[in-house]
Enzyme design. Structure first.
Site, PDB file in Angstrom:
ATOM      1  N   LYS A 124      -2.501  -1.965  -3.190  1.00  0.00           N
ATOM      2  CA  LYS A 124      -3.558  -1.137  -2.591  1.00  0.00           C
ATOM      3  C   LYS A 124      -3.187   0.330  -2.757  1.00  0.00           C
ATOM      4  O   LYS A 124      -2.501   0.904  -1.910  1.00  0.00           O
ATOM      5  CB  LYS A 124      -3.718  -1.505  -1.105  1.00  0.00           C
ATOM      6  CG  LYS A 124      -4.701  -0.612  -0.353  1.00  0.00           C
ATOM      7  CD  LYS A 124      -5.105  -1.209   0.985  1.00  0.00           C
ATOM      8  CE  LYS A 124      -5.979  -0.251   1.756  1.00  0.00           C
ATOM      9  NZ  LYS A 124      -6.687  -0.880   2.874  1.00  0.00           N
ATOM     10  N   GLU A 129       0.830  -1.217   0.000  1.00  0.00           N
ATOM     11  CA  GLU A 129       0.000   0.000   0.000  1.00  0.00           C
ATOM     12  C   GLU A 129       0.860   1.261   0.000  1.00  0.00           C
ATOM     13  O   GLU A 129       1.325   1.698   1.052  1.00  0.00           O
ATOM     14  CB  GLU A 129      -0.920   0.001   1.233  1.00  0.00           C
ATOM     15  CG  GLU A 129      -1.792   1.256   1.315  1.00  0.00           C
ATOM     16  CD  GLU A 129      -2.737   1.280   2.519  1.00  0.00           C
ATOM     17  OE1 GLU A 129      -2.601   0.433   3.418  1.00  0.00           O
ATOM     18  OE2 GLU A 129      -3.595   2.172   2.551  1.00  0.00           O
TER      19      GLU A 129
HETATM   20  P1  13P Z   1      -9.358   3.973   4.306  1.00  0.00           P
HETATM   21  O1  13P Z   1     -10.184   3.263   3.237  1.00  0.00           O
HETATM   22  O2  13P Z   1     -10.202   4.508   5.422  1.00  0.00           O
HETATM   23  O3  13P Z   1      -8.392   4.938   3.718  1.00  0.00           O
HETATM   24  O4  13P Z   1      -8.502   2.846   5.014  1.00  0.00           O
HETATM   25  C1  13P Z   1      -7.856   1.922   4.260  1.00  0.00           C
HETATM   26  C2  13P Z   1      -6.603   1.503   4.918  1.00  0.00           C
HETATM   27  O5  13P Z   1      -6.420   0.362   5.236  1.00  0.00           O
HETATM   28  C3  13P Z   1      -5.553   2.511   5.149  1.00  0.00           C
HETATM   29  O6  13P Z   1      -4.370   1.879   5.481  1.00  0.00           O
END
Ligand code: 13P
Length: 337
Positions: free
Chosen positions: A219, A177
């Site tokens: 992500k 991510e």
């Molecule tokens: P949000 O969808 O609230 O941004 O959270 C996703 C997430 O896992 C952030 O690390």
């Protein structure tokens, strides 16, 4: 559920329009969410709230994976079942956040480097034994004057690659991510530039660390203007910029991309995802891994009260179903009424 490869796990999580419930808020973040509805953030309340989500009808068919926080992967319901078992019974796979949050990067007041590599090997061994099938690590990239620096991007993307290699060694799919934050006055072009540089650097490092791309999930953020930018972008502009950025930087072997919501509203997150899937023509599944955009309505319906559990579950189930439809490009506004 038995899987013979990392690629099978990754494909299962995003099969048939399914997405991921990000329920891995750290205790301080969970306290922030609970403060907004005046509920005390105790271990028991956190468990009750997560149990409510995991036992919702909407988990089935719509959610392929749930990201947990360290506390939650060890918790049990009053019936004695572990929350992990409850998730698996609903047909979803349990996953775990393994990063340990942010530290300033090179003395910067804004740029950060995600921590957690030191004891990652031991922690992954334990999480795999506790039933985790996938993991998550979040890097944070900010946009501002002369940032993001390439040094900060590269340091974060190298850490993501090192983490991904370790997770795969323990038989777990890494969710990588690289979140470019939505906060700020920047334009959609600035976001495109930062997102594109981050994802390019990420896949270069994943390649040099010999990470199995077919057993990895990306992500990312969507490409949007900053929250304080003077002009909002249309749904089409966000969808087109995001798809172009991904087409230019993500290899075709990657099985799935599951977006974070990052401060977009519930409807915006669904609408943008739907539009991208209507555009189509890309080699990966384009799905969701939302925290706030799957939970906001459920949280305000719950308010910490037993008598509101069923209304909160309905709110969560609705969002899960709407986002599954968006992952298939089959959502429309009229379904929200
Ligand atoms: P949000 O969808 O609230 O941004 O959270 C996703 C997430 O896992 C952030 O690390």
């Amino acid at each position: 559920m038995n899987f013979s490869s990392l690629s099978e796990i990754a494909k299962y999580i995003v099969a048939d329009g399914k997405g991921i419930l990000a329920a891995d808020e750290s205790n301080p973040t969970c306290k922030k969410r609970f403060d907004s509805i005046s509920v005390e953030s105790t271990e028991e309340n956190r468990r009750d709230y997560r149990e409510l989500l995991f036992t919702s009808e909407g988990m089935k068919k719509n959610i392929g994976g749930v990201i947990l926080f360290d506390e939650t992967i060890r918790q049990h319901s009053d019936s004695g079942k572990s929350l992990v078992e409850i998730i698996v019974e609903r047909g979803a796979l349990p996953g775990i956040k393994v990063d340990k949050g942010l530290q300033p990067f090179n003395g910067s007041e804004i740029e950060t480097l995600t921590q957690g590599l030191d004891d990652l090997d031991e922690r992954c061994a334990e999480y795999a034994a506790l039933g985790a099938k996938f993991t998550k690590w979040r890097a944070v990239i900010s946009i501002g004057q002369n940032i993001p620096s390439q040094e900060c991007i590269d340091a974060n993307m190298e850490a993501l690659a090192s983490y991904a290699k370790t997770a795969q060694k323990h038989g777990m799919v890494p969710i990588v991510e690289p979140e470019v934050l939505i906060n700020g006055e920047h334009s959609i072009e600035d976001c495109y530039d930062a997102t594109s540089r981050s994802i390019k650097s990420l896949f270069d490092y994943l390649d040099s660390y010999d990470v199995d791309i077919s057993g990895t999930i990306l992500k990312p953020n969507m490409v949007t203007p900053g929250l304080d930018h003077a002009h909002a972008a249309t749904v089409e502009e966000v969808a087109e910029a995001t798809v172009k950025c991904l087409n230019d930087n993500v290899p075709t072997e990657l099985p799935g991309i599951a977006f974070l919501s990052g401060g977009q509203t519930e409807i915006e997150s669904t609408e943008h995802l739907n539009m991208m899937n209507k555009i189509g023509g890309f080699p990966w599944k384009l799905s969701f891994s939302y925290g706030r955009a799957l939970q906001a309505s459920a949280l305000s319906a719950w308010l910490g009260k037993k008598e509101n559990i069923s209304a909160a579950q309905d709110a969560f189930s609705h969002r899960a179903e709407m986002n599954k439809l968006a992952s298939l490009g089959k959502w429309s506004h009229s379904l929200e009424e």
